[in-house]
Design an enzyme around this catalytic site. Structure first.
Site, PDB file in Angstrom:
ATOM      1  N   SER A 141       0.776  -1.246  -0.030  1.00 42.60           N
ATOM      2  CA  SER A 141      -0.077   0.079  -0.052  1.00 42.60           C
ATOM      3  C   SER A 141       0.778   1.198  -0.112  1.00 42.60           C
ATOM      4  O   SER A 141       1.944   1.107   0.723  1.00 42.60           O
ATOM      5  CB  SER A 141      -0.787   0.063   1.149  1.00 42.60           C
ATOM      6  OG  SER A 141      -1.480   1.423   1.335  1.00 42.60           O
ATOM      7  N   TYR A 155      -2.042  -0.983   9.912  1.00 40.50           N
ATOM      8  CA  TYR A 155      -2.086  -1.462   8.323  1.00 40.50           C
ATOM      9  C   TYR A 155      -0.790  -0.865   7.764  1.00 40.50           C
ATOM     10  O   TYR A 155      -0.082  -1.538   7.029  1.00 40.50           O
ATOM     11  CB  TYR A 155      -3.233  -0.757   7.766  1.00 40.50           C
ATOM     12  CG  TYR A 155      -3.367  -0.878   6.255  1.00 40.50           C
ATOM     13  CD1 TYR A 155      -3.855  -1.961   5.766  1.00 40.50           C
ATOM     14  CD2 TYR A 155      -3.242   0.235   5.509  1.00 40.50           C
ATOM     15  CE1 TYR A 155      -4.145  -2.228   4.574  1.00 40.50           C
ATOM     16  CE2 TYR A 155      -3.316   0.112   3.827  1.00 40.50           C
ATOM     17  CZ  TYR A 155      -3.770  -1.257   3.527  1.00 40.50           C
ATOM     18  OH  TYR A 155      -4.018  -1.561   2.075  1.00 40.50           O
TER      19      TYR A 155
HETATM   20  P1  NDP Z   1     -11.252  -6.268  -0.703  1.00 41.98           P
HETATM   21  O1  NDP Z   1     -11.664  -6.155   0.648  1.00 41.98           O
HETATM   22  O2  NDP Z   1     -12.174  -5.341  -1.585  1.00 41.98           O
HETATM   23  O3  NDP Z   1     -11.195  -7.808  -1.075  1.00 41.98           O
HETATM   24  C1  NDP Z   1     -10.291  -8.679  -0.332  1.00 41.98           C
HETATM   25  C2  NDP Z   1     -10.187  -9.957  -0.878  1.00 41.98           C
HETATM   26  O4  NDP Z   1      -9.260 -10.516  -0.171  1.00 41.98           O
HETATM   27  C3  NDP Z   1     -11.382 -10.678  -1.072  1.00 41.98           C
HETATM   28  O5  NDP Z   1     -11.322 -11.545  -2.181  1.00 41.98           O
HETATM   29  C4  NDP Z   1     -11.281 -11.295   0.179  1.00 41.98           C
HETATM   30  O6  NDP Z   1     -12.121 -12.614   0.197  1.00 41.98           O
HETATM   31  C5  NDP Z   1      -9.921 -11.686   0.576  1.00 41.98           C
HETATM   32  N1  NDP Z   1      -9.541 -11.904   1.713  1.00 41.98           N
HETATM   33  C6  NDP Z   1      -9.615 -11.119   2.870  1.00 41.98           C
HETATM   34  N2  NDP Z   1      -9.347 -11.329   3.876  1.00 41.98           N
HETATM   35  C7  NDP Z   1      -8.822 -12.690   3.580  1.00 41.98           C
HETATM   36  C8  NDP Z   1      -8.189 -13.736   4.594  1.00 41.98           C
HETATM   37  N3  NDP Z   1      -7.942 -13.674   5.578  1.00 41.98           N
HETATM   38  N4  NDP Z   1      -8.080 -14.731   3.871  1.00 41.98           N
HETATM   39  C9  NDP Z   1      -8.407 -14.901   2.536  1.00 41.98           C
HETATM   40  N5  NDP Z   1      -8.641 -14.078   1.707  1.00 41.98           N
HETATM   41  C10 NDP Z   1      -8.984 -12.835   2.306  1.00 41.98           C
HETATM   42  O7  NDP Z   1      -9.786  -5.667  -0.879  1.00 41.98           O
HETATM   43  P2  NDP Z   1      -9.038  -4.637  -2.043  1.00 41.98           P
HETATM   44  O8  NDP Z   1      -9.135  -5.622  -3.367  1.00 41.98           O
HETATM   45  O9  NDP Z   1      -9.262  -3.318  -2.144  1.00 41.98           O
HETATM   46  O10 NDP Z   1      -7.570  -4.835  -1.584  1.00 41.98           O
HETATM   47  C11 NDP Z   1      -6.712  -5.972  -1.872  1.00 41.98           C
HETATM   48  C12 NDP Z   1      -5.236  -5.723  -1.450  1.00 41.98           C
HETATM   49  O11 NDP Z   1      -4.906  -4.554  -1.952  1.00 41.98           O
HETATM   50  C13 NDP Z   1      -5.170  -5.774   0.047  1.00 41.98           C
HETATM   51  O12 NDP Z   1      -3.883  -6.396   0.307  1.00 41.98           O
HETATM   52  C14 NDP Z   1      -5.035  -4.095   0.344  1.00 41.98           C
HETATM   53  O13 NDP Z   1      -4.597  -4.013   1.509  1.00 41.98           O
HETATM   54  C15 NDP Z   1      -4.230  -3.771  -0.924  1.00 41.98           C
HETATM   55  N6  NDP Z   1      -4.661  -2.243  -1.063  1.00 41.98           N
HETATM   56  C16 NDP Z   1      -5.966  -1.970  -1.370  1.00 41.98           C
HETATM   57  C17 NDP Z   1      -6.234  -0.573  -1.672  1.00 41.98           C
HETATM   58  C18 NDP Z   1      -7.390   0.013  -1.984  1.00 41.98           C
HETATM   59  O14 NDP Z   1      -7.706   1.489  -2.097  1.00 41.98           O
HETATM   60  N7  NDP Z   1      -8.736  -0.701  -2.248  1.00 41.98           N
HETATM   61  C19 NDP Z   1      -5.349   0.444  -1.668  1.00 41.98           C
HETATM   62  C20 NDP Z   1      -3.968  -0.215  -1.380  1.00 41.98           C
HETATM   63  C21 NDP Z   1      -3.517  -1.385  -1.068  1.00 41.98           C
HETATM   64  P3  NDP Z   1     -13.720 -12.492   0.612  1.00 41.98           P
HETATM   65  O15 NDP Z   1     -14.411 -12.106  -0.730  1.00 41.98           O
HETATM   66  O16 NDP Z   1     -13.925 -14.111   1.084  1.00 41.98           O
HETATM   67  O17 NDP Z   1     -13.988 -11.723   1.880  1.00 41.98           O
END
Ligand code: NDP
Length: 246
Positions: A141, A155
């Protein structure tokens, strides 16, 4: 992009958001895509079908990244079924926020298990069988480098850890011609950070391009790093944030 057809790609957290966009991109490039999810079984099954519609092998696996042993078992099972993983994308993450004084040690363990320990566990498991030319790409991030508020301390701390991990692992795996890189998105419109959330206008005001990015923006960079064109990039942190950190 070249070099992605028939590659075995393992993505943590591919049911929604950035992970789903990355999965779609690799499927469109002809790769076999295996992704994990934690809770949303219905969406994961829909996503699996969407990937198969590209004419590639695809599989959704329910495994909580908080359980490092289960994650490593999922990687081992994937290798048995599809062959050695060529490209690992450590994407799953959580972003709890709140007042510093309210954070508990349990909160600390949860975010470090999912955002940090799982990245180590998955990388450690894939490297055993990863061939020359392999790729390990983690999603960090831009908040590893700046703090826009005091509400996401753990975070930022967790995502900063990925910077050191990426540099060290890139050196460790260089002799095997495996590259290791870190992609640091800024605000991307997903369930985690909706572009219409109360905080969104504040975030836009901090950016050189004052608009949220999309999962596809991140997927394009990840696909480039994984492709033949990205073979000389390793140990790098690539921030893709609409200029928020500029
Ligand atoms: P979302 O919350 O929209 O999606 C998260 C995804 O990860 C889902 O598929 C979810 O599965 C899965 N997930 C969450 N927790 C777990 C877990 N414990 N075990 C397995 N799978 C898990 O997040 P984003 O797509 O926004 O974020 C993805 C990555 O990008 C993260 O690492 C986040 O920190 C990073 N990021 C995002 C930003 C943003 O602005 N969106 C900015 C910077 C970084 P399920 O559907 O089953 O919950």
């Amino acid at each position: 992009m070249t070099g992605l057809t028939n590659k075995v790609v393992f993505i943590t957290g591919g049911s929604r958001g950035i992970g789903a966009a990355i999965a779609n991109r690799f499927a469109a490039e002809g790769a076999k895509v295996i992704f994990t999810y934690a809770k949303s079984t219905h969406r994961a099954k829909e996503q699996e079908e969407k990937l198969k519609a590209f004419g590639v092998n695809a599989k959704a696996i329910q495994v909580d990244s908080a359980d490092a042993v289960a994650l490593q078992t999922a990687i081992s099972d994937t290798t048995d079924q599809f062959g050695p993983i060529d490209i690992l994308v450590n994407n799953a993450g959580i972003c709890p926020s709140g007042d510093f004084s309210d954070i508990t040690l349990t909160d600390f363990d949860e975010i470090m298990d999912i955002n940090v320990k799982a990245v180590f566990a998955a990388s450690h498991a894939v490297v055993k069988n990863m061939a020359e030319g392999g790729r390990i790409i983690s999603i960090g991030s831009n908040l590893a480098d700046i703090a826009v508020s005091g509400d996401t301390i753990l975070y930022s701390m967790s995502k900063s850890a990925l910077q050191g991990f990426t540099k060290g692992l890139a050196r460790a795996l260089g002799p095997k011609k495996i590259t290791v890189n870190l992609v640091q998105p800024g605000p991307i419109d997903t369930d985690m950070n909706p572009a219409d959330a109360p905080l969104a206008d504040f975030l836009r005001s901090r950016m050189a391009l004052p608009e949220y990015g999309t999962g596809d923006d991140i997927a394009g960079l990840v696909a480039f790093l994984a492709s033949d064109e990205g073979k000389y990039i390793t140990g790098s942190t690539l921030t893709i944030d609409g200029g928020m950190n500029a």
